[in-house]
Design an enzyme around this catalytic site. Structure first.
Site, mmCIF file in Angstrom:
data_model
loop_
_atom_site.group_PDB
_atom_site.id
_atom_site.type_symbol
_atom_site.label_atom_id
_atom_site.label_comp_id
_atom_site.label_asym_id
_atom_site.label_seq_id
_atom_site.Cartn_x
_atom_site.Cartn_y
_atom_site.Cartn_z
ATOM 1 N N ASP A 1 3.255 -0.370 12.772
ATOM 2 C CA ASP A 1 2.646 -1.056 11.620
ATOM 3 C C ASP A 1 3.047 -2.530 11.606
ATOM 4 O OD1 ASP A 1 1.108 -1.353 9.360
ATOM 5 O OD2 ASP A 1 2.643 -0.623 7.982
ATOM 6 N N GLY B 1 4.332 1.555 -0.814
ATOM 7 C CA GLY B 1 5.382 1.778 -1.793
ATOM 8 C C GLY B 1 5.798 0.533 -2.529
ATOM 9 N N GLY C 1 0.815 -1.196 0.000
ATOM 10 C CA GLY C 1 0.000 0.000 0.000
ATOM 11 C C GLY C 1 0.858 1.259 0.000
#
Lengths: 917, 190
Positions: free
Chosen positions: A206, A95, A93
């Site tokens: 993340d 890169g 999402g």
């Protein structure tokens, strides 16, 4: 069109790139020679190209919203600073990741991630630089280091990381079929890596499978956490726009987002946010899916998605597992079997995972190290710190309320312990046992109420039944025991009500064609309702109205099932024409459910005030009503459809469609819509099947839904599919006589006559008075099967006579009787029957029977032949053929084997040479 | 797995007939979606075809299962065609309404094509598009993807499996070609 050799498009595209007008003209004459019309045309195209830039282009406003569309231009071979891109190794999402070669200061291969458009490059780099010092201090074998960051020539930020040749941890575990234990061991290492970063003050933000890769070094699986520092540098404010691409797809992985990250002003994210994401990861490693599935989150509107993450209690991993369709494969991937896996996860592992997933971060593990430690305790069979969440929570709440009292109490207890020493151990043991049993019941009850909220009644009942052994010991706290008993009684009532509701569908269904059968079915449903309520202590007909209503209101946890059942009860009771009894029931319902909207609806229905009912279907607050209300409103209109002559089918349907839109996972709505469309037949069947499949998915234990799904396939003449559905339906309820009849029809159409006979006989045995269809169908098999020796004209005549007696106005039955009489060589009786059938006309409400009229004519032809009226016979034969011609587009007419056989029989008898088709 | 996802998977595995089954499903979904949206909007509101197509995509396609660009491509190709039919049907319907008659259906005339055009005669454009299809099917398909499903040039390039440069050439040419054709056909220009 253009026959010239000139490739207009190629010339046009070459020419439009030539800025200089003279050079362009030169090129055109060179490319087109002296073909002046072609040159003129291309000039015109070029003029339009320049002057009409905006033609067919997206409006400017749209462009403004979608920032930067240009794709990442960097390709293998591109040199960025000291790095040369080798090949693309991933795309996410955020890169695109390349493998790259670093030449200075040292030669090595690295991973280089170029961040996709849509972000302020300077800001990203500035954030990264701010954390660079800290990142450089990380040194852990399970962390892939971020080495560098910068800006590409095209102005995009990029990050350089240690290259990890691994696969996402979830994939690795599944590919290797790692058992739970091995997964946990791997996961502990991940926790330790995260702990290391946390100690250096770095939060990942993340954590997800794609950022936890597993690579093998010397045949040893080594997890590596990647992307530390990247998420923080690239973090954007959480808004609808940052979450969705212009494709409407959710950017990034929301499944791992912690509740505090799902706030619009996510200012204070700390290490505990990573603990939550680790919890989701562990959940997935154990249960095969994330606590909230991606589909559900991404399907939801933005606010709803955030709300789910922030507020909704996820099911425990073991619950998720046991409700999963793919449990066998999940288990296989864990080198286990479904039952063993569920057992392995149930209890401690559930607790550990759920503790990491607490909404309130103060109740999560306070560090990744402690998270890991608890898992290790579990692995070493030591007692874990996590416990059944409810007990801990309740205790904390209690403690909060009684802080000082508790402190004194604790001191006192301590003193007593010292004093009494070993003497008290017996008491303590019993107390411990009590606490354990109470804890068990609490866990079960909590799960039950979660399932109840989702209206998963039968799952809730099954879960509640797990409380029975614990209840039998009588050791739990009395208050908890009482709650468990109440839950069991409530859910037992729901089970009976829902079953009756499903059965009562046949009152209105197409299998009810006469008033007698309808009222008989209605009486049956009516009695079933009365008994279910009576057995639950609510004797509606003898208690005072107020008392009955109060007892119903007291069962508020199951009101979403009880109220619709009452509405349905009113409907079936009103068939019986006992107005006083109906009024009484309406009175109870009015008191038990004061909702003004529903009251308006019920009153209109009771008054037969059709216009008010119609107004309600278009009222603005219709969409605010719960699913059950909408379903009932539709049923009310549908049952009384003759009262709404001006309403097209579509419009009645719209009420249901709107309801389905609002409640896509509601069993009853999907079921009703499915039934509606399937019995509309023709082009609607397939769509109906879709909704029916949804209904089956929502409530796989519903025999009726499964049977109706089969009916859908029957209409499509997909008999194998249909039969599979019917068989499944019968597994769920062997006494489903409607389903048995349908099964018989499909089997008979397939030519499986013996099996069909068995199905029909069973249906008839169960309900001799209601299965007219089965009587007629069975009769047809006995009089018509291909092998004449197997025919049984006597039985056929018996069955058909019964069908005709029960339902004299249905032409099919007369056809069956006529055939049976013909087989018995009773020509006159046969003739009467066929005449009667033709006089009644074909009932097209049953798609699979629509060739009946042709059958009548063919047989009538044979009857007349046998009676010596050869001219009359020929006329009838011609009628039949003509009818077939007129209806040849119908699937049945083309494909029905029985019809073909009967035609051949008539042709042979009448000595008509075979038609050439 | 839902129907569309299943069909996309079948297409992926080379079942050529599967693609045909996709269109009616997508068509129905778009119509229903549009009707539903319009029912919720205030009168006079318009809907963006792009938004509809993408919402349909999210509703119909199990994004977890369908990850290949090819599959997405098939979906958007079907969606573009479905949207074209819806808009053309609507335009025809509007025209035929003059004859009067009691034609009951959900009014979808408030759906706007993906790419903003003022006062463009959809029927005339569709006719020109037909002519382009005969001459240059790939360019015509590109126009459908851009105009009716709202894909960007690079997205459309992926669907058509051509390079972005090729798609850009096709797009530039098709636009000029269509505009010219519209004036030759006698449709109202500018």
């Amino acid at each position: 069109m253009d026959t010239q050799q000139i490739d207009e498009k190629a010339v046009f595209n070459a020419a439009r790139r030539i800025a200089d007008a003279a050079a362009r003209d030169d090129y055109l004459s060179q490319a087109c020679g002296d073909d002046q019309p072609a040159i003129q045309r291309i000039r015109e195209l070029l003029r339009i190209h320049e002057e009409e830039q905006s033609f067919l282009e997206p409006p400017a406003a749209d462009l403004a919203l979608t920032t930067d569309h240009s794709p990442i231009a960097e390709r293998p071979g591109t040199v960025i600073g000291p790095y040369k891109l080798l090949q693309q190794i991933g795309e996410g999402g955020m890169g695109v990741v390349f493998m790259a070669e670093q030449t200075e200061p040292i030669q090595r291969t690295v991973a280089l991630k170029i961040i996709k458009p849509g972000m302020d490059t300077r800001q990203v780099i500035a954030r990264f630089e701010a954390e660079r010092q800290a990142l450089a201090m990380m040194d852990h074998p399970n962390i892939a280091k971020v080495l560098d960051a910068g800006t590409t020539d095209s102005g995009r930020p990029y990050f350089v990381m240690e290259l990890v040749k691994g696969v996402p941890i979830t994939k690795y575990c599944d590919d290797k079929h790692l058992p739970i234990r091995a997964r946990l061991e791997l996961f502990v290492q991940v926790c330790q890596a995260v702990q290391h970063a946390h100690q250096k003050g770095i939060i990942h933000r993340d954590i997800k499978p794609n950022n936890v890769l597993v690579a093998e070094y010397d045949n040893r699986a080594v997890p590596k956490v990647i992307d530390f520092g990247v998420a923080k540098a690239t973090a954007q404010k959480l808004t609808e726009r940052t979450m969705f691409t212009e494709f409407g797809q959710v950017l990034g992985t929301v499944e791992y987002m912690s509740p505090e990250q799902a706030k619009l002003n996510q200012l204070d994210i700390d290490t505990r946010s990573d603990i939550y994401s680790l919890g989701v990861l562990l959940y997935e490693l154990v249960a095969g899916t994330t606590p909230f599935e991606r589909k559900r989150l991404t399907d939801a509107a933005f606010d709803e998605m955030l709300r789910i993450i922030r507020e909704e209690e996820p099911p425990k991993p073991s619950t998720k597992l046991s409700s999963s369709d793919t449990l066998p494969s999940i288990a296989a991937n864990r080198h286990s079997e479904p039952a063993r896996l569920s057992k392995e996860v149930h209890g401690e592992l559930d607790w550990i995972v759920m503790k990491a997933l607490e909404k309130d971060r103060a109740r999560r593990y306070d560090s990744a190290a402690n998270f890991a430690a608890d898992i290790e305790r579990h692995l070493h069979d030591e007692p874990v710190h996590a416990g059944p969440p409810s007990a801990v929570y309740r205790f904390r709440k209690f403690a909060k309320r009684n802080r000082t009292a508790l402190a004194t109490g604790a001191l006192l207890a301590l003193g007593m312990l010292v004093a009494l020493g070993g003497i008290a151990s017996g008491i303590w043991e019993r107390r411990a046992r009590q606490a354990r049993v109470t804890g068990q019941l609490e866990v079960i009850l909590e799960e039950v109420s979660r399932l109840e909220k989702d209206e998963k009644w039968s799952e809730a009942l099954m879960t509640a039944r797990r409380a029975e052994p614990a209840l039998a010991t009588g050791e739990a706290a009395p208050e908890i025991q009482e709650r468990a008993r109440q839950a069991l009684a409530d859910l037992e009532l729901v089970r009976r009500l829902e079953d009756t509701r499903a059965d009562s569908g046949t009152v209105w269904g197409t299998s009810t064609r006469t008033d007698t059968t309808r009222s008989e079915l209605a009486v049956q449903a009516e009695q079933a309702y009365a008994a279910a309520f009576r057995d639950a202590g609510i004797d509606v007909d003898s208690l005072p109205v107020k008392e009955a209503a109060e007892r119903i209101t007291a069962r508020d946890r199951i009101s979403t099932a009880v109220l619709p059942a009452l509405d349905d009860w009113v409907a079936v009771r009103s068939v019986g024409n006992d107005e006083a009894a109906t009024r009484r029931l309406v009175g109870v319902l009015r008191m038990a459910d004061p909702d003004p909207w529903r009251r308006q609806m019920r009153d209109a229905l009771a008054r037969k005030d059709w216009s008010t009912l119609q107004v309600l279907t278009t009222s603005t607050d219709l969409d605010e009503q719960p699913a059950a209300t909408l379903g009932f409103l539709y049923a009310a209109i549908d049952m009384n459809q003759t009262q709404f002559p001006e309403w097209a089918e579509n419009e009645r349907e719209l009420v249901l469609r709107r309801a389905q839109w609002k409640y896509p996972a509601d069993f009853w709505i999907n079921h009703r819509l499915g039934v509606h469309l399937i019995w509309r037949q023709g082009e609607h069947v397939e769509e109906g099947i879709g909704y029916m499949r949804a209904a089956v998915a929502v409530r796989p234990q519903s025999s009726h839904a499964m049977s109706n799904l089969g009916a859908g396939y029957t209409f499509l003449r997909e008999f194998d599919q249909a039969i599979a559905c019917y068989r499944k339906s019968l597994e769920l309820r062997p006494d489903n006589w409607v389903c048995l009849g349908n099964l018989g029809i499909s089997l008979s159409r397939k030519g499986a006559h013996e099996e069909a006979i068995a199905a029909f006989e069973e249906a008839i045995r169960l309900r001799p008075d209601l299965t007219t269809e089965a009587h007629a169908e069975l009769s047809m098999i006995h009089s018509n099967r291909p092998d004449a020796h197997l025919r049984n004209a006597r039985r056929a005549a018996e069955l058909a006579a019964k069908a005709v007696e029960l339902e004299p106005n249905f032409s099919n039955h007369w056809t069956a009787l006529g055939i049976a009489r013909y087989r018995e060589s009773q020509w006159q009786e046969a003739r009467t029957a066929f005449d009667k059938s033709l006089q009644l006309g074909t009932d097209f409400s049953h798609g699979v029977f629509s060739w009946e009229e042709a059958i009548d004519w063919f047989f009538l032809a044979m009857v007349h032949w046998q009676l010596g009226n050869h001219d009359e016979a020929r006329k009838c034969y011609d009628e039949a053929v003509q009818w077939m011609d007129q209806n040849k587009l119908q699937n049945d007419v083309q494909n029905d084997e029985q019809l073909r056989r009967i035609r051949a029989e008539a042709e042979e008898l009448l000595k008509i040479s075979k038609t050439t088709e | 797995m839902n129907d569309v996802t299943r069909i996309l998977n079948a297409v992926e595995q080379g079942d050529a007939q599967a693609a045909e089954r996709l269109l009616p499903l997508v068509y129905d979904e778009l119509r229903t979606l549009a009707a539903h949206k319009l029912a919720q909007e205030k009168p006079g509101q318009t809907l963006q075809a792009t938004a509809l197509v993408h919402e349909a995509y999210l509703r119909l396609v199990d994004v977890d299962t369908v990850q290949h660009w090819n599959s997405r491509g098939h979906f958007f190709a079907a969606a573009a065609e479905a949207m074209r039919r819806i808009l053309v049907d609507e335009a025809r319907h509007k025209r035929s309404q003059r004859r009067g008659g009691n034609y009951q259906r959900i009014e979808l005339s408030a759906v706007e094509p993906a790419v903003g055009v003022n006062q463009l005669d959809i029927l005339a454009l569709d006719e020109a598009l037909h002519q382009l299809t005969a001459l240059d099917p790939r360019a015509a398909e590109l126009v459908k993807l851009r105009f009716f499903a709202g894909l960007t040039v690079s997205e459309a390039a992926k669907v058509l499996a051509v390079s972005i440069a090729t798609a850009e050439n096709d797009w530039a040419y098709a636009k000029s070609w269509l505009k010219l054709q519209l004036s030759t056909n006698g449709g109202e220009l500018s």
